[in-house]
Design a protein around this motif. Structure first.
Motif, PDB file in Angstrom:
ATOM      1  N   LEU A  33       0.238  -1.356  -0.180  1.00  0.00           N
ATOM      2  CA  LEU A  33      -0.097  -0.018  -0.079  1.00  0.00           C
ATOM      3  C   LEU A  33       1.064   1.133   0.242  1.00  0.00           C
ATOM      4  O   LEU A  33       1.510   1.170   0.640  1.00  0.00           O
ATOM      5  N   ASN A  34       0.062   2.072  -0.718  1.00  0.00           N
ATOM      6  CA  ASN A  34       1.142   3.640  -0.437  1.00  0.00           C
ATOM      7  C   ASN A  34       0.804   4.253   1.261  1.00  0.00           C
ATOM      8  O   ASN A  34      -0.544   3.984   1.855  1.00  0.00           O
ATOM      9  N   PRO A  35       1.729   4.370   2.044  1.00  0.00           N
ATOM     10  CA  PRO A  35       1.296   4.937   3.244  1.00  0.00           C
ATOM     11  C   PRO A  35       0.452   5.829   3.532  1.00  0.00           C
ATOM     12  O   PRO A  35       0.254   5.700   4.746  1.00  0.00           O
ATOM     13  N   ASP A  36       0.974   6.753   2.722  1.00  0.00           N
ATOM     14  CA  ASP A  36      -0.283   8.317   2.879  1.00  0.00           C
ATOM     15  C   ASP A  36      -1.694   8.175   3.142  1.00  0.00           C
ATOM     16  O   ASP A  36      -2.131   8.739   3.098  1.00  0.00           O
ATOM     17  N   GLN A  37      -2.331   6.893   2.471  1.00  0.00           N
ATOM     18  CA  GLN A  37      -3.692   6.603   1.924  1.00  0.00           C
ATOM     19  C   GLN A  37      -4.153   4.750   3.265  1.00  0.00           C
ATOM     20  O   GLN A  37      -4.632   4.212   2.858  1.00  0.00           O
ATOM     21  N   GLN A  38      -3.054   4.426   4.229  1.00  0.00           N
ATOM     22  CA  GLN A  38      -3.692   3.815   5.342  1.00  0.00           C
ATOM     23  C   GLN A  38      -4.667   3.745   5.585  1.00  0.00           C
ATOM     24  O   GLN A  38      -5.478   2.993   5.513  1.00  0.00           O
ATOM     25  N   ASP A  39      -5.075   5.337   6.196  1.00  0.00           N
ATOM     26  CA  ASP A  39      -6.569   5.603   6.456  1.00  0.00           C
ATOM     27  C   ASP A  39      -7.621   5.361   5.926  1.00  0.00           C
ATOM     28  O   ASP A  39      -8.540   4.612   6.754  1.00  0.00           O
ATOM     29  N   LEU A  40      -7.294   5.508   4.656  1.00  0.00           N
ATOM     30  CA  LEU A  40      -8.861   5.272   3.889  1.00  0.00           C
ATOM     31  C   LEU A  40      -8.502   3.759   3.614  1.00  0.00           C
ATOM     32  O   LEU A  40      -9.981   3.181   3.436  1.00  0.00           O
ATOM     33  N   TRP A  41      -7.288   2.683   3.564  1.00  0.00           N
ATOM     34  CA  TRP A  41      -7.963   1.424   3.203  1.00  0.00           C
ATOM     35  C   TRP A  41      -8.644   0.504   4.533  1.00  0.00           C
ATOM     36  O   TRP A  41      -8.885  -0.073   4.467  1.00  0.00           O
ATOM     37  N   ASP A  42      -7.853   1.715   5.680  1.00  0.00           N
ATOM     38  CA  ASP A  42      -8.600   1.298   7.247  1.00  0.00           C
ATOM     39  C   ASP A  42     -10.071   1.446   6.665  1.00  0.00           C
ATOM     40  O   ASP A  42     -10.749  -0.014   6.683  1.00  0.00           O
ATOM     41  N   ASP A  43     -10.628   2.134   6.791  1.00  0.00           N
ATOM     42  CA  ASP A  43     -12.157   2.543   6.229  1.00  0.00           C
ATOM     43  C   ASP A  43     -12.994   1.552   5.331  1.00  0.00           C
ATOM     44  O   ASP A  43     -13.584   1.233   5.399  1.00  0.00           O
ATOM     45  N   LEU A  44     -12.077   1.257   4.862  1.00  0.00           N
ATOM     46  CA  LEU A  44     -12.742   0.504   2.962  1.00  0.00           C
ATOM     47  C   LEU A  44     -12.992  -1.165   3.792  1.00  0.00           C
ATOM     48  O   LEU A  44     -13.762  -1.052   3.806  1.00  0.00           O
ATOM     49  N   LEU A  45     -11.544  -1.759   4.442  1.00  0.00           N
ATOM     50  CA  LEU A  45     -11.750  -2.378   4.998  1.00  0.00           C
ATOM     51  C   LEU A  45     -12.620  -2.701   6.622  1.00  0.00           C
ATOM     52  O   LEU A  45     -12.774  -4.365   7.423  1.00  0.00           O
ATOM     53  N   ASN A  46     -12.945  -1.415   6.869  1.00  0.00           N
ATOM     54  CA  ASN A  46     -14.110  -1.648   8.260  1.00  0.00           C
ATOM     55  C   ASN A  46     -15.442  -1.848   7.501  1.00  0.00           C
ATOM     56  O   ASN A  46     -16.073  -0.989   6.975  1.00  0.00           O
ATOM     57  N   LYS A  47     -16.614  -2.994   8.108  1.00  0.00           N
ATOM     58  CA  LYS A  47     -17.362  -2.954   7.375  1.00  0.00           C
ATOM     59  C   LYS A  47     -18.401  -2.214   8.207  1.00  0.00           C
ATOM     60  O   LYS A  47     -19.514  -1.857   7.378  1.00  0.00           O
ATOM     61  N   GLU A  48     -17.779  -1.026   9.506  1.00  0.00           N
ATOM     62  CA  GLU A  48     -19.270  -1.024  10.113  1.00  0.00           C
ATOM     63  C   GLU A  48     -18.856   0.955   9.139  1.00  0.00           C
ATOM     64  O   GLU A  48     -19.315   1.671   9.455  1.00  0.00           O
ATOM     65  N   SER A  49     -18.469   1.018   8.633  1.00  0.00           N
ATOM     66  CA  SER A  49     -17.448   2.554   7.297  1.00  0.00           C
ATOM     67  C   SER A  49     -18.577   2.739   6.545  1.00  0.00           C
ATOM     68  O   SER A  49     -18.891   1.326   5.765  1.00  0.00           O
ATOM     69  N   SER A  50     -18.558   3.899   6.142  1.00  0.00           N
ATOM     70  CA  SER A  50     -19.439   3.728   4.720  1.00  0.00           C
ATOM     71  C   SER A  50     -19.039   4.281   3.438  1.00  0.00           C
ATOM     72  O   SER A  50     -19.427   4.554   2.501  1.00  0.00           O
TER      73      SER A  50
END
Length: 423
Positions: free
Chosen positions: A128-145
């Protein structure tokens, strides 16, 4: 019924080096996709059903065929394309966005690569691009929109790159905050970004990011690529040099846009203002040489990154008419002149401004125009000197008088050292 505002962003990941078998599968799918794309394009498919008839016989996963059914009509009807690029990426619809995460692995996230047939898909790790880690975390979070959109897989020499479009929620920036601080950004060649905040209608704490390194890289890139082409260099060599310079320029754009938004965030209730580039493009007529230089610089690209980062930070962004921003005195609104690139002089003897840094003066004018009362065209020295509307949408016909603000102590001005990294 109110809805949460959203924004789109493209996440980037590099596939871990695949095994020989997986490499062959990836290459075969990409080649088959490009053949189907060329076939449907040459048959002038302008509807999804027509494209479906062409691509159905091809050995492709359904996610790629569905992407083609949507993409080919757009090429004809939206983009008015006359020919295809040879390096089109392999596109998938959002149903191909299946990922798995395991923190015990070297590469935590794996992607389920679609393949034609049943039970043929395989998993491959992603870097992954480390600068985009937060968005990857949200994408894989089932409760995220956060929702996954189109995926694009591209082969670049020996590596495979995956781009994933995601839609995520952001703060509502359509409404102006109370007591806003207008922050104008002027984008140019000599000064890559010049920022100026208005507090009590007075320019405050300006930001200057030097464009010397970006200008040097663009010139060097043009010269290098031209020489390689004249020497009939191999295609991979030209592509390698082009990618090198593009990556360097992208790095400069990312750092400059991040610094610009951080500058705006230090003020209370910031509202960012930038020039509407549609007007700039229409008025570019400085001869072949200068037009090529100005068009080669990605003004829109830098503005877009500032806009994206501002939305992520919940900062409203407004675009204003650029006419006379660099030639108008920010204090008295009369036309002045620029004896040198970085210097502005006001012609009005009654104005407290005599000499001012030209880019800061321009960014202050841009910030003023967020207020519809500041959208008037500058006063002329001769002819009809009545205030006129300089906006496409402002319909005000009367203007309030503005008291002269205190002068910022920038006379004489000493050009500072670059604030953006030139590494």
């Amino acid at each position: 019924m109110s809805t949460t505002p959203t924004a789109n962003k493209t996440l980037e990941a590099t596939l871990a080096p695949p095994t020989r078998c997986k490499e062959q599968c990836l290459q075969q799918t990409l080649s088959e996709y490009r053949e189907a794309l060329e076939d449907a394009f040459e048959q002038d498919c302008t509807t999804m059903s027509a494209t479906n008839d062409v691509v159905t016989p091809y050995s492709l996963p359904y996610q790629a065929k569905d992407a083609l059914k949507s993409y080919v009509p757009k090429l004809h009807k939206t983009y008015n394309a006359n020919e295809l690029d040879d390096n089109h990426p392999l596109r998938f619809v959002n149903r191909a966005g299946k990922f798995d995460r395991d923190t015990s692995r070297k590469y935590e996230i794996c992607w389920n690569v679609p393949q034609p047939g049943r039970g043929t898909n395989f998993w491959i790790p992603l870097r992954l691009n480390p600068d985009q880690q937060d968005l990857w975390d949200d994408l894989l979070n089932k409760e995220s929109s956060t929702k996954v959109g189109e995926l694009r897989l591209q082969k670049c020499r020996t590596t495979w790159t995956l781009h994933v479009t995601v839609e995520y929620g952001i703060e509502d920036t359509t409404e102006m905050p109370e007591n806003p601080t207008h922050v104008g950004f002027d984008i140019g060649e000599s000064m890559l970004v010049t920022g100026c905040a208005l507090q009590h209608d007075t320019p405050t704490k300006p930001l200057l990011i030097n464009g010397k390194e970006a200008k040097r890289l663009r010139k060097e890139m043009f010269t290098t690529l031209k020489r390689l082409q004249e020497r009939d260099a191999s295609e991979w060599r030209i592509e390698e040099r082009f990618s090198f310079y593009q990556n360097r320029l992208t790095d400069i754009i990312e750092k400059a846009s991040r610094e610009a938004v951080e500058y705006a965030k230090q003020f209370e209730n910031p509202v960012i203002a930038m020039e509407d580039l549609a007007y700039i493009r229409e008025s570019l007529d400085y001869g072949t040489y200068m037009n090529r230089r100005l068009h080669s610089w990605a003004f829109a690209r830098l503005q877009g990154r500032i806009d994206d980062k501002a939305k992520d930070a919940g900062i409203p962004v407004r675009y204003v008419h650029p006419q006379y921003t660099s030639k108008t005195c920010h204090a008295c609104k009369q036309i002045g002149y620029r004896p040198r690139q970085a210097e502005f002089k006001c012609k009005n003897p009654a104005c407290h401004v005599s000499t001012f840094q030209a880019d800061i003066n321009a960014s202050a004018n841009i910030a003023h125009r967020v207020d519809p009362w500041g959208e008037s065209l500058p006063w002329k020295q001769a002819g009809d000197d009545s205030p006129q509307d300089g906006s496409r949408s402002d319909t005000a016909t009367t203007h309030r008088e503005q008291s002269a603000p205190a002068q910022m102590t920038l006379t004489p001005f000493q050009e500072p050292k670059p604030t953006a990294s030139n590494d």
